[in-house]
Design an enzyme around this catalytic site. Structure first.
Site, PDB file in Angstrom:
ATOM      1  N   GLY A 143     -13.311  18.919 -23.767  1.00  0.00           N
ATOM      2  CA  GLY A 143     -12.370  20.018 -23.521  1.00  0.00           C
ATOM      3  C   GLY A 143     -12.509  21.089 -24.590  1.00  0.00           C
TER       4      GLY A 143
ATOM      5  CB  ALA B  12     -18.462  27.840 -39.872  1.00  0.00           C
ATOM      6  CB  VAL B  13     -22.525  25.432 -37.268  1.00  0.00           C
ATOM      7  CG1 VAL B  13     -23.907  24.801 -37.115  1.00  0.00           C
ATOM      8  CG2 VAL B  13     -21.445  24.353 -37.368  1.00  0.00           C
ATOM      9  CB  VAL B  14     -24.529  30.267 -36.398  1.00  0.00           C
ATOM     10  CG1 VAL B  14     -25.588  31.366 -36.416  1.00  0.00           C
ATOM     11  CG2 VAL B  14     -24.541  29.520 -35.063  1.00  0.00           C
TER      12      VAL B  14
ATOM     13  NE  ARG C 117     -14.076  16.525 -18.661  1.00  0.00           N
ATOM     14  CZ  ARG C 117     -13.484  16.620 -19.855  1.00  0.00           C
ATOM     15  NH1 ARG C 117     -14.042  16.098 -20.922  1.00  0.00           N
ATOM     16  NH2 ARG C 117     -12.321  17.224 -19.992  1.00  0.00           N
TER      17      ARG C 117
ATOM     18  CG  ASP D  41     -12.581   9.154 -29.071  1.00  0.00           C
ATOM     19  OD1 ASP D  41     -12.561   8.241 -28.245  1.00  0.00           O
ATOM     20  OD2 ASP D  41     -12.615   8.985 -30.309  1.00  0.00           O
TER      21      ASP D  41
ATOM     22  CB  SER E 260     -18.075  15.131 -28.000  1.00  0.00           C
ATOM     23  OG  SER E 260     -17.295  15.729 -27.011  1.00  0.00           O
TER      24      SER E 260
ATOM     25  CB  THR F 120      -9.846  17.479 -29.187  1.00  0.00           C
ATOM     26  OG1 THR F 120      -8.757  17.179 -28.297  1.00  0.00           O
ATOM     27  CG2 THR F 120      -9.748  16.533 -30.357  1.00  0.00           C
TER      28      THR F 120
ATOM     29  CG  ASP G 267      -5.642  15.791 -26.661  1.00  0.00           C
ATOM     30  OD1 ASP G 267      -4.880  16.692 -26.287  1.00  0.00           O
ATOM     31  OD2 ASP G 267      -6.371  15.148 -25.878  1.00  0.00           O
TER      32      ASP G 267
ATOM     33  NE  ARG H 104      -6.184  13.301 -18.554  1.00  0.00           N
ATOM     34  CZ  ARG H 104      -7.378  13.862 -18.365  1.00  0.00           C
ATOM     35  NH1 ARG H 104      -8.474  13.200 -18.630  1.00  0.00           N
ATOM     36  NH2 ARG H 104      -7.482  15.088 -17.916  1.00  0.00           N
TER      37      ARG H 104
ATOM     38  NE  ARG I  80      25.877  14.523 -31.358  1.00  0.00           N
ATOM     39  CZ  ARG I  80      25.118  13.507 -30.961  1.00  0.00           C
ATOM     40  NH1 ARG I  80      25.570  12.276 -30.990  1.00  0.00           N
ATOM     41  NH2 ARG I  80      23.899  13.713 -30.545  1.00  0.00           N
TER      42      ARG I  80
ATOM     43  CD  GLN J 113       0.128  22.226 -23.170  1.00  0.00           C
ATOM     44  OE1 GLN J 113       0.591  21.439 -23.962  1.00  0.00           O
ATOM     45  NE2 GLN J 113      -0.065  21.898 -21.895  1.00  0.00           N
TER      46      GLN J 113
END
Ligand code: F6P
Length: 323
Positions: free
Chosen positions: A14, A25-27, A75, A106, A108, A128, A130, A174, A215, A255
């Site tokens: 995702g 940053a990697v590049v 995927r 996870d 990946s 991710t 999550d 999930r 209350r 989200q």
């Protein structure tokens, strides 16, 4: 690993806000350290198809603030087979890729471990919304996703207050309740239901609502993690049991999008650069992590065997503050 000349980078699983900042940053770190960097489109599927091209410092310009992933993601059922992994390694060889940086969740990481075991060195960066990767306290995209949810909660509270209603909000996750638990606290929820915990609707949702009403409360918020689901049915049950008008909102993929927060951009930048430094220094098959305020890394196989638990004190805190 022989002399490192060329690295590949891909995003997988995702998408998450901040993945672009990590690729950038990697590049840029790669080029800074004298490496050639190949961008692989659409995750492992793109690797299998050879959908790969060299990236330059300029090709990642104007990217740090964008949500989603410019490299795209997919995927790939083919990659989940041994033949698929072998083919991926062969194609990486054709493009001269000596090592691969994988930005994802996870699933990946598991794919990356397969590549690592068969001889293509990998470094994983947690990406991710999550925040459920076990070896790290933070995953890129989590902060932005929580802020998106918080914005929705603030809007929902306005209307719930106006009509003296109860709102049931289903947020992503999930298998993981980290978004749900944090936004329950930041949004002032009366109740939160997480996939990691069994729940009893009468005790965990109806009771705090009725106690709150006794209350003097006049509007209510219940946060449900996607993995628990059933927001509409839960809303109907609340209305039936309490006679409080209740509405359900399922936030869904909103989200996952949006411009990354400062925190996500900085974390992505730090993690991306760390991944390249690991390869430069000869470390392979590592998972970049954030622990106790420091960017660090673990052996990838060890990282995948770790456990992460939901914070019981945070669950308790939400109950206390719902008073
Ligand atoms: O893993 C990130 C995530 O957004 C989860 O919170 C959610 O359950 C899942 O992905 C949704 O996946 P998809 O976009 O494939 O429906």
């Amino acid at each position: 690993m022989g002399k490192l000349k060329t690295i590949g980078v891909l995003t997988s699983g995702g998408d998450a806000p901040g993945m672009n900042a990590a690729v950038r940053a990697v590049v840029r770190a790669g080029i800074y350290y004298g490496l050639k960097v190949m961008g692989i489109r659409k995750g492992y599927e793109g690797l299998l198809k050879g959908d790969i091209e060299e990236m330059t410092a300029r090709s990642v310009g104007d990217l740090i603030h964008r949500g989603g992933t410019a490299l795209q993601t997919a995927r790939s059922p083919e990659f989940n087979t041994e033949a698929g992994v072998n083919k991926a390694i062969a194609i990486a060889g054709v493009f001269g890729i000596d090592a691969l940086v994988v930005i994802g969740g996870d699933g990946s990481y598991r794919g990356a471990l397969d590549l690592g075991k068969k001889g293509l060195p990998v470094i994983c960066i947690p990406g991710t919304i999550d925040n459920d990767i076990t070896c790290t306290e933070y995953t890129i995209g989590f902060d932005t996703a929580m802020n998106t949810v918080q914005d929705a909660i603030d809007k929902i509270r306005d209307t719930a207050y106006s009509h003296e209603r109860c709102s049931v909000l289903e947020v992503m996750g999930r298998k993981a309740g980290y978004i749900a638990l944090n936004v329950a606290i930041s949004g002032g929820a009366e109740a939160v239901v997480l996939p990691e915990k069994d729940f009893n609707i009468d005790i965990d949702i109806i009771k705090p609502i009725i106690e709150g009403r006794n209350r003097g409360k006049k509007h209510y918020l219940v946060v449900i993690a996607e993995g628990v689901g059933g927001a509409v049915e839960i809303a109907e049950y609340i209305e039936k049991k309490t006679e409080i008008k209740t509405r359900a909102t399922i936030l869904g993929h909103i989200q996952r999008g949006g411009s990354p927060t400062v925190y996500d951009r900085v974390m992505a930048s730090r993690m991306g650069a760390h991944a390249v430094k690991l390869l430069r220094d000869g470390h392979v098959n590592r998972a970049v992590s954030f622990i106790n305020g420091q960017i660090t890394d673990y052996d990838l196989a060890e990282a995948l065997s770790m456990k992460k638990t939901i914070d019981e004190e945070m669950i308790e805190l939400n109950k206390i503050l719902a008073l």
